[in-house]
Scaffold this motif. Structure first.
Motif, short mmCIF file in Angstrom:
data_model
loop_
_atom_site.label_atom_id
_atom_site.label_comp_id
_atom_site.label_asym_id
_atom_site.label_seq_id
_atom_site.Cartn_x
_atom_site.Cartn_y
_atom_site.Cartn_z
N GLU A 82 12.32 -24.37 -32.45
CA GLU A 82 11.12 -23.72 -31.90
C GLU A 82 10.28 -23.13 -33.02
OE1 GLU A 82 12.82 -22.34 -27.53
OE2 GLU A 82 13.05 -21.01 -29.24
N ARG A 83 10.95 -22.48 -33.98
CA ARG A 83 10.24 -21.90 -35.12
C ARG A 83 9.54 -22.98 -35.93
NH1 ARG A 83 13.56 -19.60 -35.99
NH2 ARG A 83 14.80 -18.43 -37.11
N VAL A 86 6.40 -24.00 -34.05
CA VAL A 86 5.33 -23.00 -34.20
C VAL A 86 4.72 -23.08 -35.60
CG1 VAL A 86 4.85 -20.52 -34.30
CG2 VAL A 86 6.21 -21.45 -32.41
N GLN A 87 5.56 -23.19 -36.61
CA GLN A 87 5.05 -23.27 -37.98
C GLN A 87 4.23 -24.54 -38.19
OE1 GLN A 87 8.81 -22.76 -39.98
NE2 GLN A 87 8.46 -20.57 -40.30
N TYR A 102 2.55 -26.14 -35.93
CA TYR A 102 1.28 -25.93 -35.21
C TYR A 102 0.35 -25.04 -36.04
CZ TYR A 102 -2.08 -23.89 -32.04
OH TYR A 102 -3.25 -23.44 -31.48
N PHE A 153 5.21 -23.65 -24.91
CA PHE A 153 4.96 -23.58 -26.34
C PHE A 153 4.03 -22.42 -26.69
CE2 PHE A 153 2.18 -24.55 -29.94
CZ PHE A 153 3.13 -24.48 -30.95
N LEU A 213 4.49 -19.15 -28.99
CA LEU A 213 3.56 -18.86 -30.08
C LEU A 213 3.04 -17.43 -29.98
CD1 LEU A 213 1.94 -19.91 -32.53
CD2 LEU A 213 0.17 -20.59 -30.90
N TRP A 267 5.79 -14.90 -30.83
CA TRP A 267 6.25 -14.90 -32.22
C TRP A 267 5.14 -14.54 -33.20
CZ3 TRP A 267 6.03 -18.43 -36.62
CH2 TRP A 267 7.03 -18.17 -37.57
N CYS A 268 3.93 -14.88 -32.84
CA CYS A 268 2.79 -14.70 -33.74
C CYS A 268 1.61 -14.21 -32.90
CB CYS A 268 2.50 -16.03 -34.43
SG CYS A 268 1.32 -15.92 -35.77
N ARG A 307 -2.42 -14.92 -33.20
CA ARG A 307 -2.99 -16.28 -33.11
C ARG A 307 -3.51 -16.53 -31.73
NH1 ARG A 307 -3.93 -18.49 -38.09
NH2 ARG A 307 -2.40 -17.60 -39.40
#
Length: 75
Positions: free
Chosen positions: A10-11, A14-15, A17, A64, A68, A71-72, A75
């Motif tokens: 998953e990380r 995200v990275q 993306y 997703f 995102l 986690w971030c 964004r």
């Protein structure tokens, strides 16, 4: 706000993306007088697609983007 604990896949999704997003932004930030359309390297898109598939998120954009945002959040 608590942050999500993502799996490695998953990380990676995200990275990938976020890298794709940066690439797209850079492509569109070119000089406005340029007559050439912005170009995003196919490899950047392919990397994101592979990462989404590996994380089991291909075709599941809602999940997703939930990951995102958790986690971030900026964004």
């Amino acid at each position: 706000m608590p942050t999500a604990v993502l799996t490695d896949r998953e990380r990676a999704a995200v990275q990938a993306y976020l890298r794709l997003l940066g690439t797209v932004r850079a492509a569109f930030d070119g000089p406005p007088e340029s007559r050439r359309p912005p170009v995003v390297p196919p490899a950047a898109l392919a990397e994101a697609e592979r990462a989404l598939a590996a994380a089991g998120l291909a075709g599941n954009e809602e999940e997703f983007f939930r990951l995102l945002r958790s986690w971030c959040p900026e964004r």
